[in-house]
Design a protein around this motif. Structure first.
Motif, short mmCIF file in Angstrom:
data_model
loop_
_atom_site.label_atom_id
_atom_site.label_comp_id
_atom_site.label_asym_id
_atom_site.label_seq_id
_atom_site.Cartn_x
_atom_site.Cartn_y
_atom_site.Cartn_z
N GLN A 176 0.84 -1.20 0.00
CA GLN A 176 0.00 0.00 0.00
C GLN A 176 0.88 1.25 0.00
O GLN A 176 0.59 2.20 -0.72
CB GLN A 176 -0.94 0.01 1.20
N ALA A 177 1.95 1.20 0.80
CA ALA A 177 2.89 2.32 0.82
C ALA A 177 3.49 2.54 -0.56
O ALA A 177 3.63 3.68 -1.02
CB ALA A 177 4.00 2.04 1.85
N ARG A 178 3.85 1.44 -1.24
CA ARG A 178 4.44 1.57 -2.56
C ARG A 178 3.45 2.23 -3.53
O ARG A 178 3.84 3.07 -4.36
CB ARG A 178 4.85 0.21 -3.11
N ASN A 179 2.17 1.89 -3.43
CA ASN A 179 1.19 2.46 -4.34
C ASN A 179 0.98 3.95 -4.10
O ASN A 179 0.75 4.72 -5.04
CB ASN A 179 -0.12 1.70 -4.22
N MET A 180 1.05 4.35 -2.85
CA MET A 180 0.99 5.79 -2.55
C MET A 180 2.22 6.49 -3.13
O MET A 180 2.13 7.57 -3.74
CB MET A 180 0.92 5.99 -1.04
N PHE A 181 3.38 5.86 -2.97
CA PHE A 181 4.64 6.38 -3.49
C PHE A 181 4.54 6.56 -5.00
O PHE A 181 4.89 7.61 -5.57
CB PHE A 181 5.75 5.38 -3.15
N VAL A 182 4.06 5.52 -5.69
CA VAL A 182 3.99 5.54 -7.15
C VAL A 182 2.94 6.53 -7.64
O VAL A 182 3.13 7.23 -8.65
CB VAL A 182 3.70 4.12 -7.67
N PHE A 183 1.81 6.61 -6.96
CA PHE A 183 0.78 7.59 -7.29
C PHE A 183 1.37 8.99 -7.26
O PHE A 183 1.14 9.80 -8.17
CB PHE A 183 -0.37 7.46 -6.30
N TYR A 218 10.85 3.23 -11.08
CA TYR A 218 10.28 4.48 -11.57
C TYR A 218 10.90 4.85 -12.91
O TYR A 218 10.23 5.21 -13.87
CB TYR A 218 10.58 5.63 -10.61
N GLY A 219 12.24 4.80 -12.94
CA GLY A 219 12.95 5.22 -14.12
C GLY A 219 12.60 4.39 -15.34
O GLY A 219 12.34 4.92 -16.42
N LEU A 220 12.59 3.07 -15.17
CA LEU A 220 12.28 2.19 -16.29
C LEU A 220 10.84 2.38 -16.76
O LEU A 220 10.57 2.41 -17.97
CB LEU A 220 12.52 0.73 -15.89
N THR A 221 9.92 2.53 -15.82
CA THR A 221 8.52 2.75 -16.18
C THR A 221 8.36 4.05 -16.96
O THR A 221 7.67 4.11 -17.98
CB THR A 221 7.64 2.78 -14.92
#
Length: 382
Positions: free
Chosen positions: A67-74, A128-131
């Protein structure tokens, strides 16, 4: 094929001053990241008081895991549109902006690789970078394209996460089990697995990243006061879904019950990881609601926002601290602490980060990692 969205996204021009909500969300996000990562560096999750460890496992599973990762990515996706709008406000067209985004992506991959080699194999920066490198055109794609891409990638991403979660239910693996005894061995250990881990993880971040792009186009966090009804719906609906979907896995992690079959384990894992997307986005919306009520930020709010402004620096800082505290060639606390103690350290590291970030703010210093990334991206002299 859908045509690209108009070059200028949104109706409002970017504001000169930084908005509170995105920075505040990034600062709080780093607490969830710390809670998610710290227990991975201890050998035995059951060496502390049983009841305390059970509460800690419940809280980590409910609030942080996937969940933390999804907040980070959002928030990462949100920031990409902020960058796009700033460049457009300076009169730049899409081709040079796309080139800039891809150059930024390449340097994020380099920084993430350095993080994985020098510090710990839990890295999101290179992902992040690759995406961004692959999906840079989607930053300005039509909303329908973003919705379809997010929805289509959500299914395989959730199944991949659930596959990992099912394995962790029965035999939780920690990084402590693969720590190298010397610094030299450590520097070489993560290189072989880094490319595959980065590529696979890229799929997991696409849905939340594109949701961040959509949110930034409406300036939901930049101007939360103008979007209160929508933010309330996102926050309350998303958090309710996350609570319902993640509660069974949290109770399982705490040892409160045991699934009777593999099918039940998969159902629990899918529900936990799928609603983690909703929960991560909803947490950002809830922080936007809170920020809209802040007429004048207090000392703590200002300090947490300062941390959010330096989120890359202090994400790397956390990784360096995990090495300093837990690895065999440093303080070697990996076999001295239990689960709850690791979470206590995570909270302490985050609190220290808030203090350091606020001191940097007061002295007028930007985050060194942010400064480095900016200079590399814009080809400024170091």
């Amino acid at each position: 094929m859908s045509k690209p969205a108009p070059t200028t996204l949104g109706q409002a021009a970017p504001t000169a001053a930084r908005s509170l909500a995105p920075d505040l969300a990034r600062g709080i996000m780093l607490l969830l990241i710390a809670l998610s990562h710290a227990p991975a560096f201890v050998d035995d999750w059951n060496t502390g008081p049983a009841a305390l460890d059970a509460v800690a496992k419940f809280g980590k599973s409910l609030l942080a895991d996937n969940q933390a990762r999804n907040m980070f990515v959002f928030l990462f996706g949100y920031g990409l549109v902020q960058l796009l709008l700033r460049r457009q406000a300076k009169g730049e067209d899409w081709p040079p902006i796309r080139k800039l985004l891809r150059r930024r992506a390449c340097w994020l991959i380099v920084i993430g690789f350095a993080n994985a080699v020098l510090f710990v194999p839990i890295d999101i920066v290179a992902v992040y970078g690759l995406t961004l490198l692959v999906l840079a055109p989607l930053v300005r794609a039509r909303a329908s394209v973003l919705w379809w891409t997010s929805g289509l990638t959500l299914v395989p991403a959730t199944l991949l996460l659930a596959w990992q979660s099912v394995g962790a239910q029965t035999a939780p693996a920690t990084i402590a089990q693969i720590m190298e005894p010397t610094l030299a061995a450590h520097l070489l250990a993560n290189i072989p697995s880094w490319p595959a881990n980065t590529v696979v993880s890229t799929l997991m971040v696409v849905p939340a990243m594109l949701a961040g792009v959509l949110a930034a186009r409406r300036r939901l966090l930049d101007e939360p006061g103008h979007h209160l009804p929508l933010l309330r719906r996102i926050a309350f609906t998303g958090l309710a879904l996350a609570l319902l979907g993640r509660l069974p896995a949290a109770l399982l992690a705490a040892g409160a019950w045991t699934p009777g079959s593999t099918a039940v384990r998969w159902t629990v894992a899918v529900a936990h990881d799928l609603t983690g997307y909703a929960g991560g986005i909803a947490l950002a919306a809830a922080i936007g609601l809170a920020a809209a009520r802040v007429a004048r930020p207090g000392r703590l709010t200002t300090a947490v926002a300062a941390l959010g402004q330096r989120s890359l620096t202090f994400y790397l800082f956390q990784a360096a601290v995990w090495v300093a505290l837990f690895y065999p060639f440093t303080l070697s606390l990996h076999d001295d602490l239990g689960f709850a103690a690791a979470l206590g350290i995570a909270i302490g590291v985050w609190a220290l980060s808030v203090v350091l970030a606020d001191a940097m703010r007061a002295l007028g210093h930007r985050g060194p990692a942010e400064l480095l990334l900016r200079r590399l991206t814009y080809r400024q002299r170091l």
